[in-house]
Design a protein around this motif. Structure first.
Motif, PDB file in Angstrom:
ATOM      1  N   TRP A  97       0.834  -1.199   0.000  1.00  0.00           N
ATOM      2  CA  TRP A  97       0.000   0.000   0.000  1.00  0.00           C
ATOM      3  C   TRP A  97       0.871   1.252   0.000  1.00  0.00           C
ATOM      4  O   TRP A  97       1.967   1.266   0.553  1.00  0.00           O
ATOM      5  CB  TRP A  97      -0.872   0.056   1.257  1.00  0.00           C
ATOM      6  CG  TRP A  97      -1.693  -1.160   1.524  1.00  0.00           C
ATOM      7  CD1 TRP A  97      -2.932  -1.463   1.019  1.00  0.00           C
ATOM      8  CD2 TRP A  97      -1.359  -2.265   2.391  1.00  0.00           C
ATOM      9  NE1 TRP A  97      -3.387  -2.666   1.517  1.00  0.00           N
ATOM     10  CE2 TRP A  97      -2.441  -3.180   2.351  1.00  0.00           C
ATOM     11  CE3 TRP A  97      -0.261  -2.563   3.191  1.00  0.00           C
ATOM     12  CZ2 TRP A  97      -2.442  -4.362   3.094  1.00  0.00           C
ATOM     13  CZ3 TRP A  97      -0.253  -3.747   3.913  1.00  0.00           C
ATOM     14  CH2 TRP A  97      -1.337  -4.627   3.859  1.00  0.00           C
ATOM     15  N   PRO A 134     -12.690  -3.534  14.503  1.00  0.00           N
ATOM     16  CA  PRO A 134     -13.109  -4.074  13.202  1.00  0.00           C
ATOM     17  C   PRO A 134     -12.869  -5.579  13.068  1.00  0.00           C
ATOM     18  O   PRO A 134     -13.035  -6.129  11.987  1.00  0.00           O
ATOM     19  CB  PRO A 134     -12.230  -3.299  12.225  1.00  0.00           C
ATOM     20  CG  PRO A 134     -10.950  -3.110  12.975  1.00  0.00           C
ATOM     21  CD  PRO A 134     -11.362  -2.890  14.419  1.00  0.00           C
ATOM     22  N   TYR A 162      -8.335   4.505  13.731  1.00  0.00           N
ATOM     23  CA  TYR A 162      -7.686   3.207  13.932  1.00  0.00           C
ATOM     24  C   TYR A 162      -6.198   3.450  14.142  1.00  0.00           C
ATOM     25  O   TYR A 162      -5.579   4.224  13.394  1.00  0.00           O
ATOM     26  CB  TYR A 162      -7.840   2.291  12.717  1.00  0.00           C
ATOM     27  CG  TYR A 162      -9.230   1.780  12.438  1.00  0.00           C
ATOM     28  CD1 TYR A 162      -9.984   1.135  13.423  1.00  0.00           C
ATOM     29  CD2 TYR A 162      -9.779   1.900  11.165  1.00  0.00           C
ATOM     30  CE1 TYR A 162     -11.250   0.654  13.147  1.00  0.00           C
ATOM     31  CE2 TYR A 162     -11.050   1.416  10.879  1.00  0.00           C
ATOM     32  CZ  TYR A 162     -11.783   0.801  11.877  1.00  0.00           C
ATOM     33  OH  TYR A 162     -13.041   0.314  11.598  1.00  0.00           O
ATOM     34  N   SER A 208      -4.453   4.314   4.449  1.00  0.00           N
ATOM     35  CA  SER A 208      -5.886   4.542   4.287  1.00  0.00           C
ATOM     36  C   SER A 208      -6.683   3.741   5.308  1.00  0.00           C
ATOM     37  O   SER A 208      -6.178   2.759   5.893  1.00  0.00           O
ATOM     38  CB  SER A 208      -6.342   4.156   2.874  1.00  0.00           C
ATOM     39  OG  SER A 208      -6.403   2.743   2.741  1.00  0.00           O
ATOM     40  N   LYS A 209      -7.933   4.110   5.505  1.00  0.00           N
ATOM     41  CA  LYS A 209      -8.807   3.392   6.429  1.00  0.00           C
ATOM     42  C   LYS A 209      -8.936   1.929   6.037  1.00  0.00           C
ATOM     43  O   LYS A 209      -8.847   1.032   6.886  1.00  0.00           O
ATOM     44  CB  LYS A 209     -10.196   4.047   6.454  1.00  0.00           C
ATOM     45  CG  LYS A 209     -11.183   3.352   7.388  1.00  0.00           C
ATOM     46  CD  LYS A 209     -12.547   4.038   7.359  1.00  0.00           C
ATOM     47  CE  LYS A 209     -13.532   3.338   8.282  1.00  0.00           C
ATOM     48  NZ  LYS A 209     -14.873   3.973   8.226  1.00  0.00           N
ATOM     49  N   GLN A 210      -9.134   1.666   4.751  1.00  0.00           N
ATOM     50  CA  GLN A 210      -9.280   0.298   4.265  1.00  0.00           C
ATOM     51  C   GLN A 210      -8.025  -0.526   4.549  1.00  0.00           C
ATOM     52  O   GLN A 210      -8.104  -1.692   4.964  1.00  0.00           O
ATOM     53  CB  GLN A 210      -9.584   0.307   2.771  1.00  0.00           C
ATOM     54  CG  GLN A 210      -9.772  -1.074   2.156  1.00  0.00           C
ATOM     55  CD  GLN A 210     -10.095  -0.993   0.667  1.00  0.00           C
ATOM     56  OE1 GLN A 210     -10.231   0.089   0.098  1.00  0.00           O
ATOM     57  NE2 GLN A 210     -10.208  -2.140   0.033  1.00  0.00           N
ATOM     58  N   ASP A 211      -6.865   0.075   4.342  1.00  0.00           N
ATOM     59  CA  ASP A 211      -5.606  -0.629   4.575  1.00  0.00           C
ATOM     60  C   ASP A 211      -5.407  -0.914   6.058  1.00  0.00           C
ATOM     61  O   ASP A 211      -4.938  -1.998   6.437  1.00  0.00           O
ATOM     62  CB  ASP A 211      -4.436   0.191   4.043  1.00  0.00           C
ATOM     63  CG  ASP A 211      -4.557   0.477   2.556  1.00  0.00           C
ATOM     64  OD1 ASP A 211      -5.331  -0.217   1.869  1.00  0.00           O
ATOM     65  OD2 ASP A 211      -3.896   1.423   2.083  1.00  0.00           O
ATOM     66  N   GLU A 213      -7.788  -1.296   8.291  1.00  0.00           N
ATOM     67  CA  GLU A 213      -8.730  -2.359   8.664  1.00  0.00           C
ATOM     68  C   GLU A 213      -8.163  -3.730   8.297  1.00  0.00           C
ATOM     69  O   GLU A 213      -8.275  -4.690   9.080  1.00  0.00           O
ATOM     70  CB  GLU A 213     -10.077  -2.134   7.981  1.00  0.00           C
ATOM     71  CG  GLU A 213     -10.882  -0.997   8.578  1.00  0.00           C
ATOM     72  CD  GLU A 213     -12.179  -0.731   7.842  1.00  0.00           C
ATOM     73  OE1 GLU A 213     -13.102  -0.173   8.463  1.00  0.00           O
ATOM     74  OE2 GLU A 213     -12.267  -1.073   6.632  1.00  0.00           O
ATOM     75  N   TYR A 214      -7.551  -3.810   7.125  1.00  0.00           N
ATOM     76  CA  TYR A 214      -6.976  -5.083   6.703  1.00  0.00           C
ATOM     77  C   TYR A 214      -5.869  -5.520   7.656  1.00  0.00           C
ATOM     78  O   TYR A 214      -5.849  -6.678   8.115  1.00  0.00           O
ATOM     79  CB  TYR A 214      -6.436  -4.979   5.278  1.00  0.00           C
ATOM     80  CG  TYR A 214      -5.828  -6.273   4.784  1.00  0.00           C
ATOM     81  CD1 TYR A 214      -6.624  -7.261   4.219  1.00  0.00           C
ATOM     82  CD2 TYR A 214      -4.460  -6.511   4.900  1.00  0.00           C
ATOM     83  CE1 TYR A 214      -6.075  -8.467   3.776  1.00  0.00           C
ATOM     84  CE2 TYR A 214      -3.896  -7.707   4.466  1.00  0.00           C
ATOM     85  CZ  TYR A 214      -4.710  -8.676   3.909  1.00  0.00           C
ATOM     86  OH  TYR A 214      -4.156  -9.859   3.491  1.00  0.00           O
ATOM     87  N   ARG A 217      -7.078  -6.791  10.971  1.00  0.00           N
ATOM     88  CA  ARG A 217      -7.735  -8.103  10.921  1.00  0.00           C
ATOM     89  C   ARG A 217      -6.752  -9.257  10.718  1.00  0.00           C
ATOM     90  O   ARG A 217      -7.082 -10.398  11.035  1.00  0.00           O
ATOM     91  CB  ARG A 217      -8.790  -8.114   9.812  1.00  0.00           C
ATOM     92  CG  ARG A 217     -10.002  -7.259  10.142  1.00  0.00           C
ATOM     93  CD  ARG A 217     -10.910  -7.071   8.941  1.00  0.00           C
ATOM     94  NE  ARG A 217     -12.062  -6.232   9.259  1.00  0.00           N
ATOM     95  CZ  ARG A 217     -12.715  -5.479   8.387  1.00  0.00           C
ATOM     96  NH1 ARG A 217     -12.329  -5.464   7.110  1.00  0.00           N
ATOM     97  NH2 ARG A 217     -13.740  -4.749   8.770  1.00  0.00           N
TER      98      ARG A 217
END
Length: 237
Positions: A97, A134, A162, A208-211, A213-214, A217
């Protein structure tokens, strides 16, 4: 898991390192000899790519996950984050990323307020943020005290929705916003992986937020995850 705590001094700790107005990617490219008849030697799959012996030796033998942060240049705020997972003795690249690091780049001697991210290998033990868990595998602390103050630029308000604590000058096993700094305030602290606002940070690494979150998890304490971070020259040294 989610643990609710009151974080005394958390905003002061955050202000001194992550985020802030004027504080908060680029692609890391392998280098080789382009002359005819010369090719770059094949990479050793048992090593993290483009990381020299000095830092390679600091990756714990039991680590099965490495978050590598490849800074574009010693004085650049642009970086690439790559997640590697160990299969047997082989490190496999999982995802990458675009990211940002300290506004002024990188340093091997980080101190409070220098706006440079510390070069090194650090464990990743704790996570948290303003938003609900998350599905993190790392211990996750949800706490409104993570929120950036609204006198910061609006673009920074969600920086700490996060966060994953980088274990630099902090007490492992405590929430990321614990202000304790075992090596003293002068060495800085509150160095986190956190959400990106589009430019360099005060010392953290932002995505990023999506990164985020990944990563939350998949990073697993049973895999003893670490971050290997720095500009390309220092990483390869």
């Amino acid at each position: 898991m989610t643990v609710a705590v009151a974080a005394v001094g958390s905003i002061l700790a955050a202000l001194s390192s992550c985020g802030g107005p004027g504080g908060a990617g680029g692609d890391h490219k392998a280098r080789g000899d382009a002359r005819p008849g010369h090719t770059k030697p094949a990479a050793d799959p048992t090593r993290i790519p483009d990381v020299g012996d000095r830092l390679q030796r600091r990756i714990p033998a039991e680590s099965g996950q490495v978050v590598a942060v490849y800074g574009a240049d010693r004085n650049s705020a642009d970086a690439e984050v790559v997640l590697y997972t160990k299969r047997g003795k082989v490190w496999e690249r999982q995802r990458s990323w675009a990211a940002h690091n300290g506004k002024k780049g990188w340093t091997t001697h980080h101190h409070n307020g220098d706006r440079r991210s510390p070069v090194g290998v650090f464990t990743l033990s704790d996570a948290g943020g303003v938003l609900p868990d998350p599905g993190a595998k790392l211990p996750y602390t949800r706490d409104p005290a993570f929120a950036a103050p609204h006198w910061w630029a609006k673009s920074h308000w969600h920086d700490f929705d996060y966060v994953i604590a980088i274990d630099y000058n902090r007490v492992k096993g405590t929430p990321p916003n614990n202000p304790a700094r075992p090596e003293g305030d002068a060495k800085g602290g509150s160095i986190w992986l956190h959400m990106d606002h589009g430019s360099g940070t005060s010392a953290c690494v932002s995505m990023s937020k999506q990164d985020m979150e990944y990563l939350l998890r998949v990073l697993d304490p049973h895999q003893h995850p670490v971050v290997v971070m720095g500009d390309r020259a220092d990483l390869e040294a």
